[in-house]
Design an enzyme around this catalytic site. Structure first.
Site, PDB file in Angstrom:
ATOM      1  N   HIS A   1      41.441  47.521  37.949  1.00 26.08           N
ATOM      2  CA  HIS A   1      41.669  48.628  37.005  1.00 26.08           C
ATOM      3  C   HIS A   1      40.827  49.810  37.489  1.00 26.08           C
ATOM      4  O   HIS A   1      40.983  50.263  38.619  1.00 26.08           O
ATOM      5  CB  HIS A   1      41.286  48.112  35.607  1.00 26.08           C
ATOM      6  CG  HIS A   1      41.695  48.971  34.445  1.00 26.08           C
ATOM      7  ND1 HIS A   1      42.425  50.111  34.550  1.00 26.08           N
ATOM      8  CD2 HIS A   1      41.461  48.811  33.097  1.00 26.08           C
ATOM      9  CE1 HIS A   1      42.629  50.628  33.345  1.00 26.08           C
ATOM     10  NE2 HIS A   1      42.042  49.858  32.442  1.00 26.08           N
TER      11      HIS A   1
ATOM     12  N   HIS B   1      50.802  49.566  41.276  1.00 25.48           N
ATOM     13  CA  HIS B   1      50.610  49.782  39.840  1.00 25.48           C
ATOM     14  C   HIS B   1      51.601  48.913  39.073  1.00 25.48           C
ATOM     15  O   HIS B   1      52.726  48.735  39.519  1.00 25.48           O
ATOM     16  CB  HIS B   1      50.844  51.261  39.491  1.00 25.48           C
ATOM     17  CG  HIS B   1      50.199  51.646  38.211  1.00 25.48           C
ATOM     18  ND1 HIS B   1      50.796  51.408  36.993  1.00 25.48           N
ATOM     19  CD2 HIS B   1      48.996  52.217  37.943  1.00 25.48           C
ATOM     20  CE1 HIS B   1      49.986  51.830  36.031  1.00 25.48           C
ATOM     21  NE2 HIS B   1      48.891  52.317  36.581  1.00 25.48           N
TER      22      HIS B   1
ATOM     23  N   ASP C   1      43.575  56.151  41.548  1.00 23.35           N
ATOM     24  CA  ASP C   1      42.268  55.905  42.151  1.00 23.35           C
ATOM     25  C   ASP C   1      42.187  56.328  43.610  1.00 23.35           C
ATOM     26  O   ASP C   1      41.093  56.527  44.139  1.00 23.35           O
ATOM     27  CB  ASP C   1      41.905  54.416  42.039  1.00 23.35           C
ATOM     28  CG  ASP C   1      41.590  54.049  40.609  1.00 23.35           C
ATOM     29  OD1 ASP C   1      40.803  54.776  39.990  1.00 23.35           O
ATOM     30  OD2 ASP C   1      42.141  53.062  40.107  1.00 23.35           O
TER      31      ASP C   1
HETATM   32  N1  CMC Z   1      47.988  46.310  48.489  1.00 26.85           N
HETATM   33  C1  CMC Z   1      48.815  45.446  49.067  1.00 26.85           C
HETATM   34  N2  CMC Z   1      49.758  44.746  48.393  1.00 26.85           N
HETATM   35  C2  CMC Z   1      49.861  44.951  47.101  1.00 26.85           C
HETATM   36  C3  CMC Z   1      49.024  45.854  46.425  1.00 26.85           C
HETATM   37  C4  CMC Z   1      48.061  46.551  47.174  1.00 26.85           C
HETATM   38  N3  CMC Z   1      47.227  47.412  46.596  1.00 26.85           N
HETATM   39  N4  CMC Z   1      49.344  45.864  45.118  1.00 26.85           N
HETATM   40  C5  CMC Z   1      50.339  44.993  44.962  1.00 26.85           C
HETATM   41  N5  CMC Z   1      50.650  44.442  46.147  1.00 26.85           N
HETATM   42  C6  CMC Z   1      51.698  43.433  46.411  1.00 26.85           C
HETATM   43  C7  CMC Z   1      51.223  42.059  46.024  1.00 26.85           C
HETATM   44  O1  CMC Z   1      50.555  41.423  47.090  1.00 26.85           O
HETATM   45  C8  CMC Z   1      52.515  41.392  45.643  1.00 26.85           C
HETATM   46  O2  CMC Z   1      53.209  41.075  46.841  1.00 26.85           O
HETATM   47  P1  CMC Z   1      54.107  39.731  46.952  1.00 26.85           P
HETATM   48  O3  CMC Z   1      55.167  39.898  45.913  1.00 26.85           O
HETATM   49  O4  CMC Z   1      54.586  39.760  48.344  1.00 26.85           O
HETATM   50  O5  CMC Z   1      53.158  38.606  46.630  1.00 26.85           O
HETATM   51  C9  CMC Z   1      53.296  42.504  44.956  1.00 26.85           C
HETATM   52  O6  CMC Z   1      52.780  43.712  45.515  1.00 26.85           O
HETATM   53  C10 CMC Z   1      53.151  42.532  43.454  1.00 26.85           C
HETATM   54  O7  CMC Z   1      51.774  42.464  43.114  1.00 26.85           O
HETATM   55  P2  CMC Z   1      51.238  42.046  41.695  1.00 26.85           P
HETATM   56  O8  CMC Z   1      49.782  41.756  41.781  1.00 26.85           O
HETATM   57  O9  CMC Z   1      52.106  40.991  41.080  1.00 26.85           O
HETATM   58  O10 CMC Z   1      51.493  43.355  40.859  1.00 26.85           O
HETATM   59  P3  CMC Z   1      50.755  43.737  39.529  1.00 26.85           P
HETATM   60  O11 CMC Z   1      51.670  44.591  38.766  1.00 26.85           O
HETATM   61  O12 CMC Z   1      50.179  42.576  38.827  1.00 26.85           O
HETATM   62  O13 CMC Z   1      49.518  44.561  40.148  1.00 26.85           O
HETATM   63  C11 CMC Z   1      47.788  46.022  40.518  1.00 26.85           C
HETATM   64  C12 CMC Z   1      49.146  45.828  39.849  1.00 26.85           C
HETATM   65  C13 CMC Z   1      47.301  47.438  40.199  1.00 26.85           C
HETATM   66  C14 CMC Z   1      46.786  45.023  39.949  1.00 26.85           C
HETATM   67  C15 CMC Z   1      47.921  45.842  42.048  1.00 26.85           C
HETATM   68  O14 CMC Z   1      48.841  46.766  42.579  1.00 26.85           O
HETATM   69  C16 CMC Z   1      46.582  45.944  42.782  1.00 26.85           C
HETATM   70  O15 CMC Z   1      45.840  44.950  42.845  1.00 26.85           O
HETATM   71  N6  CMC Z   1      46.251  47.158  43.336  1.00 26.85           N
HETATM   72  C17 CMC Z   1      44.965  47.363  43.970  1.00 26.85           C
HETATM   73  C18 CMC Z   1      43.911  47.705  42.917  1.00 26.85           C
HETATM   74  C19 CMC Z   1      44.098  49.091  42.351  1.00 26.85           C
HETATM   75  O16 CMC Z   1      44.276  50.066  43.060  1.00 26.85           O
HETATM   76  N7  CMC Z   1      44.006  49.193  40.998  1.00 26.85           N
HETATM   77  C20 CMC Z   1      44.101  50.461  40.284  1.00 26.85           C
HETATM   78  C21 CMC Z   1      45.333  50.514  39.440  1.00 26.85           C
HETATM   79  S1  CMC Z   1      45.714  52.176  38.854  1.00 26.85           S
HETATM   80  C22 CMC Z   1      44.406  52.669  37.876  1.00 26.85           C
HETATM   81  C23 CMC Z   1      44.063  51.773  36.776  1.00 26.85           C
HETATM   82  O17 CMC Z   1      44.920  51.168  36.145  1.00 26.85           O
HETATM   83  O18 CMC Z   1      42.879  51.654  36.496  1.00 26.85           O
END
Ligand code: CMC
Length: 376
Positions: A220, A259, A313
């Site tokens: 987050h 996201h 971010d």
């Molecule tokens: N880098 C590489 N791959 C990614 C990333 C990333 N940053 N984010 C998602 N993916 C891939 C993930 O590996 C998965 O791939 P596969 O289907 O092949 O296994 C797919 O995308 C879906 O990921 P998910 O974790 O199921 O998606 P989610 O909706 O639960 O995750 C998230 C959202 C924000 C937690 C995730 O994108 C992430 O971990 N991002 C990095 C951390 C980040 O930048 N967070 C800030 C979010 S925005 C500001 C806020 O909310 O505070």
């Protein structure tokens, strides 16, 4: 009929008039106004009024709201005294969470949950959280606290209390844009946490303390610090390709990308990208911006097809660095701004409350024997 959605994806858990997100089109609006309009034309104070009242203020209303906010910058003596006794190596988000919680003990009626009282408490927290962060940072550097200056805006006063020097108009405006763009964002994890807590009719301090705890997670608000660490690990623009590809091959996440809601570029990233470029050029950090831009291009080529784009971010890291903030103050900056959104949602929740109490699918055994301890 019950349905299960891991991570509550796609579940509508509340109604709001504060912010609207279209994750496919990459749109974010506060009370119907596009974020780009607010970032270029509004101030943080006006944005907070908008989120708390669900309309823009008149000139008189804005002047009175601003002067009320400024009159509350000063910390209660007990809070300032406590900060002086905190461990100097405490992490700022743990410190902020603890001190916002402590503010409740200086409120004669901390449990008053009328909408009017919630606004009043929110204004206190909004005014005093920056003072808490600035005083703590000075304490850990062994510097005297700086008295707040009520002639300064929210952003100017924070930077003044932190550095004992008034910021240039350009730096203050850049900081204000960061505050505007981070202020609210639908039912994100920390806002949901705040709404869940206030729905028990607990108190505003507990709701915002819980929200700060949620925000610090690396998935987050903690991601902005992760982005900066990544930029520091990449020596030059030419190393970005190998770095990003290595991480993707190892199935590691690139901080500042992806996201739950946006499957297009986060409009806040678009706003902050322009700001980061300008500030990087102005402060001799062009390399940092170029590295970021290179990472974005590689990610676009590799994972845009999966709907993974820069989020808020990604460019806020470069922006905060150029403003001169230390790495471990990046997430507290997010919190200072998001207090506006958390409070807006808490006020909304209190106006039409129903306790949050979802159910859970039990997947364990049934009718199990109780085995005496010496037979296990
Ligand atoms: N880098 C590489 N791959 C990614 C990333 C990333 N940053 N984010 C998602 N993916 C891939 C993930 O590996 C998965 O791939 P596969 O289907 O092949 O296994 C797919 O995308 C879906 O990921 P998910 O974790 O199921 O998606 P989610 O909706 O639960 O995750 C998230 C959202 C924000 C937690 C995730 O994108 C992430 O971990 N991002 C990095 C951390 C980040 O930048 N967070 C800030 C979010 S925005 C500001 C806020 O909310 O505070």
């Amino acid at each position: 009929m019950t349905t299960f959605s891991k991570g509550l994806e796609g579940v509508v858990a509340a109604e709001t008039e504060t912010s609207y997100i279209d994750g496919t089109a990459g749109i974010l609006e506060y009370v119907g106004i596009p974020i780009g309009e607010l970032a270029s034309k509004s101030t943080f104070e006006e944005t907070v009024f908008l989120l708390w009242n669900r309309r823009l203020p008149t000139k008189t209303e804005l002047a009175s709201f601003t002067s009320e906010l400024r009159s509350r910058y000063e910390l209660p003596e007990g809070i300032a005294g406590r900060i002086k006794h905190l461990p100097k190596d405490a992490q700022p988000m743990h410190m902020l969470r603890t001190m916002v919680s402590a503010l409740a003990m200086h409120d004669p009626s901390p449990n008053d949950n009328t909408v009017e009282a919630a606004r009043d408490k929110s204004l206190n927290i909004l005014a005093q959280a920056p003072s808490i962060v600035a005083c703590f940072d000075r304490h850990r550097r062994g510097e005297e606290f700086v008295k707040p200056d009520p002639s300064l805006s929210f952003s100017e006063n924070f930077m003044y209390m932190l550095n004992a020097k008034k910021p240039t108009p350009a730096m203050a405006r850049a900081f204000d844009i960061c505050m505007i763009t981070h202020a609210d964002h639908g039912l994100n994890n920390s806002t949901f946490a705040a709404r869940v807590i206030i729905s028990t009719l607990s108190d505003v301090y507990s709701a915002l303390t819980g929200a700060i705890g949620s925000l610090r997670g690396p998935l987050h608000g903690g991601a902005n610090e992760g982005v900066m660490r990544m930029l520091n690990e990449i020596d030059s623009v030419d190393d970005a390709e190998a770095y990003v590809m290595g991480k993707l091959e190892r199935k590691e996440r690139i901080m500042g990308f992806g996201h739950r809601v946006y499957k297009a570029k986060d409009p806040r990233a678009t706003e902050l990208m322009a700001l980061a470029k300008q500030l990087a050029d102005d402060t001799g950090n062009t390399d940092l911006y170029l590295k970021s831009h290179a990472i974005e291009e590689i990610m676009e080529r590799e994972v845009a097809s999966k709907g993974i784009y820069p989020n808020v971010d990604f460019y806020s890291a470069t922006t905060y660095h150029c403003i001169g903030l230390k790495l471990d103050l990046f997430t507290p900056m997010f919190a200072l701004s998001r207090i506006a959104g958390w409070a807006g949602h808490v006020i909304e929740q209190l106006g039409d409350n129903r306790l949050f109490r979802p159910t859970v699918n039990y997947v364990g055994p049934h009718d199990a024997p109780y085995v005496p301890i010496d037979q296990r």
